[in-house]
Write an enzyme that holds these catalytic residues in place. Structure first.
Site, PDB file in Angstrom:
ATOM      1  N   GLY A  61      -1.728  -9.418  12.352  1.00  0.00           N
ATOM      2  CA  GLY A  61      -2.247  -8.085  12.675  1.00  0.00           C
ATOM      3  C   GLY A  61      -3.006  -7.403  11.558  1.00  0.00           C
ATOM      4  O   GLY A  61      -2.892  -6.189  11.391  1.00  0.00           O
ATOM      5  N   HIS A  81       0.814  -1.228   0.000  1.00  0.00           N
ATOM      6  CA  HIS A  81       0.000   0.000   0.000  1.00  0.00           C
ATOM      7  C   HIS A  81       0.844   1.274   0.000  1.00  0.00           C
ATOM      8  O   HIS A  81       0.338   2.343   0.341  1.00  0.00           O
ATOM      9  CB  HIS A  81      -0.948  -0.008   1.210  1.00  0.00           C
ATOM     10  CG  HIS A  81      -2.049  -1.025   1.107  1.00  0.00           C
ATOM     11  ND1 HIS A  81      -2.801  -1.442   2.184  1.00  0.00           N
ATOM     12  CD2 HIS A  81      -2.538  -1.706   0.030  1.00  0.00           C
ATOM     13  CE1 HIS A  81      -3.702  -2.341   1.787  1.00  0.00           C
ATOM     14  NE2 HIS A  81      -3.552  -2.525   0.486  1.00  0.00           N
TER      15      HIS A  81
HETATM   16  P1  OAD Z   1      -7.230  -3.019  10.498  1.00  0.00           P
HETATM   17  O1  OAD Z   1      -7.360  -1.874  11.438  1.00  0.00           O
HETATM   18  O2  OAD Z   1      -8.340  -3.279   9.575  1.00  0.00           O
HETATM   19  O3  OAD Z   1      -6.962  -4.350  11.345  1.00  0.00           O
HETATM   20  C1  OAD Z   1      -6.000  -4.372  12.376  1.00  0.00           C
HETATM   21  C2  OAD Z   1      -5.978  -5.764  12.941  1.00  0.00           C
HETATM   22  O4  OAD Z   1      -4.892  -5.869  13.839  1.00  0.00           O
HETATM   23  C3  OAD Z   1      -7.248  -6.115  13.740  1.00  0.00           C
HETATM   24  O5  OAD Z   1      -7.731  -7.371  13.279  1.00  0.00           O
HETATM   25  C4  OAD Z   1      -6.746  -6.201  15.191  1.00  0.00           C
HETATM   26  O6  OAD Z   1      -7.411  -7.203  15.925  1.00  0.00           O
HETATM   27  C5  OAD Z   1      -5.297  -6.559  14.994  1.00  0.00           C
HETATM   28  N1  OAD Z   1      -4.389  -6.126  16.069  1.00  0.00           N
HETATM   29  C6  OAD Z   1      -4.391  -4.962  16.746  1.00  0.00           C
HETATM   30  N2  OAD Z   1      -3.368  -4.895  17.592  1.00  0.00           N
HETATM   31  C7  OAD Z   1      -2.678  -6.066  17.451  1.00  0.00           C
HETATM   32  C8  OAD Z   1      -1.509  -6.603  18.055  1.00  0.00           C
HETATM   33  N3  OAD Z   1      -0.807  -5.946  18.961  1.00  0.00           N
HETATM   34  N4  OAD Z   1      -1.111  -7.830  17.648  1.00  0.00           N
HETATM   35  C9  OAD Z   1      -1.810  -8.532  16.710  1.00  0.00           C
HETATM   36  N5  OAD Z   1      -2.911  -8.075  16.118  1.00  0.00           N
HETATM   37  C10 OAD Z   1      -3.344  -6.857  16.481  1.00  0.00           C
HETATM   38  O7  OAD Z   1      -5.857  -2.809   9.711  1.00  0.00           O
HETATM   39  P2  OAD Z   1      -5.348  -3.528   8.379  1.00  0.00           P
HETATM   40  O8  OAD Z   1      -5.880  -4.910   8.273  1.00  0.00           O
HETATM   41  O9  OAD Z   1      -3.877  -3.329   8.321  1.00  0.00           O
HETATM   42  O10 OAD Z   1      -5.130   0.712   3.652  1.00  0.00           O
HETATM   43  O11 OAD Z   1      -6.040  -2.635   7.269  1.00  0.00           O
HETATM   44  C11 OAD Z   1      -5.799  -2.915   5.918  1.00  0.00           C
HETATM   45  C12 OAD Z   1      -5.780  -1.644   5.132  1.00  0.00           C
HETATM   46  O12 OAD Z   1      -6.958  -0.901   5.384  1.00  0.00           O
HETATM   47  C13 OAD Z   1      -4.655  -0.703   5.509  1.00  0.00           C
HETATM   48  O13 OAD Z   1      -3.443  -1.016   4.856  1.00  0.00           O
HETATM   49  C14 OAD Z   1      -5.193   0.621   5.076  1.00  0.00           C
HETATM   50  C15 OAD Z   1      -6.613   0.508   5.528  1.00  0.00           C
HETATM   51  O14 OAD Z   1      -7.534   1.284   4.836  1.00  0.00           O
HETATM   52  C16 OAD Z   1      -4.445   1.724   3.082  1.00  0.00           C
HETATM   53  O15 OAD Z   1      -3.859   2.566   3.709  1.00  0.00           O
HETATM   54  C17 OAD Z   1      -4.468   1.679   1.605  1.00  0.00           C
END
Ligand code: OAD
Length: 253
Positions: free
Chosen positions: A187, A119
């Site tokens: 994560g 991204h």
């Molecule tokens: P999300 O905010 O959708 O998901 C974060 C995940 O991390 C959740 O499932 C949490 O349960 C988990 N989590 C939080 N803290 C954690 C920890 N300490 N250890 C393990 N897991 C943990 O974020 P992403 O999946 O990264 O796009 O989101 C995907 C994309 O959506 C991002 O790259 C961004 C956003 O819109 C762009 O910027 C293009």
């Protein structure tokens, strides 16, 4: 954290492991995630106001300032034990491909050398028309600064909703997903495509799928191993289990 022996063995004999990370991997560094209730960025801001080409066209200053705020956060935080454990895995295993959805550059700062940035990266900027890379360090007054070549507003070099994944990153990630024998998904809420589908590609070709997350996601049901908890705890535990297995082999072999 007890790592199942069968998982340690699967990693120890893997010839190509893929690690796919999301914003949860940086949460313990103090970088906000996106979709978590209350603290996630998309719980506090509307993505359609900040992360689409139309939003930037409508109000480039507003979008620019939001990314400045996020750049400020990233500049003050440090990689956490999860990032460091990934570097250790890269050294312990024969081949690791790291694919991240994160735009914060923390994997690189921890020492990961070959990161597929799915991204983009908020610390880089590009011309909004020509997409050439622009160094913004010299123009702090204009928000956003103009492209030195054509004068168009400069934008963060990230993938916004509705935009394509950078072709080289997509191609490399698809090839790694198709060729790996283990995939760790760390994560990420696995709600954003095409990143989330990489896990399906890997698992369909027989890779062992491992999920590390605080909560269940759409991938949980198809994962071979689900390690619930913080990546900053579980990834170091995986490294330890591999080192222990190595020691054991050294003692008995
Ligand atoms: P999300 O905010 O959708 O998901 C974060 C995940 O991390 C959740 O499932 C949490 O349960 C988990 N989590 C939080 N803290 C954690 C920890 N300490 N250890 C393990 N897991 C943990 O974020 P992403 O999946 O990264 O796009 O989101 C995907 C994309 O959506 C991002 O790259 C961004 C956003 O819109 C762009 O910027 C293009």
């Amino acid at each position: 954290m007890l790592v199942p022996d069968a998982l340690t063995r699967a990693l120890a004999v893997s010839s190509h492991a893929v690690i796919l990370t999301g914003s949860g991997t940086s949460a313990e560094s103090g970088v906000p995630t996106f979709r978590e209730a209350r603290t996630g960025l998309w719980a506090r801001f509307r993505p359609e106001d900040l992360a689409t080409p139309a939003a930037f066209e409508r109000d480039p200053g507003f979008v620019w300032d939001w990314y400045e705020w996020r750049r400020g956060i990233v500049a003050t935080v440090e990689p956490n034990p999860g990032h460091t454990a990934i570097v250790a895995l890269e050294r312990l295993l024969p081949r690791v491909t790291l694919i991240t959805q994160n735009v914060d550059g923390l994997h690189q700062r921890a020492g990961s050398a070959n990161v597929i940035e799915f991204h983009g990266n908020i610390m880089r900027s590009k011309c909004s028309i020509e997409h050439c890379s622009v160094d913004i360090s010299g123009d702090a007054d204009r928000r956003p600064p103009p492209c030195p070549n054509c004068g168009a507003p400069v934008r963060p070099d990230v993938v916004w909703f509705g935009e394509a994944i950078p072709p080289a990153a997509l191609e490399a990630a698809l090839a790694a997903a198709a060729g790996c024998d283990v995939m760790l998904v760390v994560g990420t809420s696995a709600q954003v495509q095409p990143a989330a589908s990489l896990a399906g590609h890997a698992s369909a070709r027989g890779a062992v799928l491992v999920e590390i997350n605080l909560e269940a996601t759409p991938l949980t049901a198809s994962a071979d191993y689900v390690l619930p908890g913080k990546s900053g705890v579980i990834l170091p535990a995986l490294v330890e289990s591999l080192r222990d297995a190595d020691d054991l082999r050294g003692r008995t072999g």
